[in-house]
Design a protein around this motif. Structure first.
Motif, PDB file in Angstrom:
ATOM      1  N   VAL A   4       0.833  -1.196   0.000  1.00 55.18           N
ATOM      2  CA  VAL A   4       0.000   0.000   0.000  1.00 55.18           C
ATOM      3  C   VAL A   4       0.872   1.251   0.000  1.00 55.18           C
ATOM      4  N   ASP A   5       0.596   2.154  -0.927  1.00 55.79           N
ATOM      5  CA  ASP A   5       1.202   3.479  -0.933  1.00 55.79           C
ATOM      6  C   ASP A   5       0.130   4.426  -0.419  1.00 55.79           C
ATOM      7  N   ASP A   6       0.339   4.931   0.780  1.00 55.56           N
ATOM      8  CA  ASP A   6      -0.652   5.740   1.489  1.00 55.56           C
ATOM      9  C   ASP A   6      -0.096   7.153   1.661  1.00 55.56           C
ATOM     10  N   TYR A   7      -0.877   8.175   1.303  1.00 59.19           N
ATOM     11  CA  TYR A   7      -0.434   9.570   1.455  1.00 59.19           C
ATOM     12  C   TYR A   7      -0.046   9.915   2.882  1.00 59.19           C
ATOM     13  N   GLU A   8      -0.687   9.288   3.861  1.00 64.74           N
ATOM     14  CA  GLU A   8      -0.471   9.634   5.265  1.00 64.74           C
ATOM     15  C   GLU A   8       0.660   8.844   5.929  1.00 64.74           C
ATOM     16  N   ASN A  13       4.457  -0.350   3.324  1.00 63.55           N
ATOM     17  CA  ASN A  13       3.277  -0.867   3.995  1.00 63.55           C
ATOM     18  C   ASN A  13       2.875  -2.141   3.280  1.00 63.55           C
ATOM     19  N   GLY A  24     -12.253   1.927   4.931  1.00 63.85           N
ATOM     20  CA  GLY A  24     -10.880   1.525   4.644  1.00 63.85           C
ATOM     21  C   GLY A  24     -10.625   0.072   4.956  1.00 63.85           C
ATOM     22  N   HIS A  38      -5.689   1.715   6.917  1.00 62.48           N
ATOM     23  CA  HIS A  38      -5.592   2.654   5.803  1.00 62.48           C
ATOM     24  C   HIS A  38      -6.994   3.102   5.424  1.00 62.48           C
ATOM     25  N   ASN A  42      -7.000   7.937   1.430  1.00 60.73           N
ATOM     26  CA  ASN A  42      -5.569   8.237   1.506  1.00 60.73           C
ATOM     27  C   ASN A  42      -4.704   7.322   0.642  1.00 60.73           C
ATOM     28  N   VAL A  43      -5.292   6.297   0.057  1.00 59.95           N
ATOM     29  CA  VAL A  43      -4.517   5.322  -0.709  1.00 59.95           C
ATOM     30  C   VAL A  43      -4.322   5.819  -2.138  1.00 59.95           C
ATOM     31  N   CYS A  44      -3.053   5.905  -2.560  1.00 61.63           N
ATOM     32  CA  CYS A  44      -2.788   6.309  -3.943  1.00 61.63           C
ATOM     33  C   CYS A  44      -2.396   5.117  -4.806  1.00 61.63           C
TER      34      CYS A  44
END
Length: 65
Positions: A4-8, A13, A24, A38, A42-44
């Motif tokens: 997971v690539d998460d902005y926050e 991850n 989420g 997540h 926020n997930v990109c």
């Protein structure tokens, strides 16, 4: 298993999906056992590990029943 690539959240991850709801999902790190939540907003990027693709499809199909 997902990555997971998460902005926050910075860093890697990677883990198994342990819970999903309308806001989420939660993943568990396979090495430490630590769980991280997540928010979908926020997930990109979300990548499935190729060896686990069929298991994830089965999981999602079971959730829709």
């Amino acid at each position: 298993m997902v990555s997971v690539d998460d902005y926050e959240l910075a860093g890697e991850n990677l883990g198994y999906v342990t819970a999903v709801d309308e806001a989420g999902f939660t993943i568990e790190d396979p090495e430490s056992g630590q769980e991280v939540s997540h928010l979908f907003e926020n997930v990109c990027a979300l990548d499935l590990a190729s060896t686990e693709l069929e298991k994830m499809r089965e999981f999602l199909a079971a959730q829709n029943q």
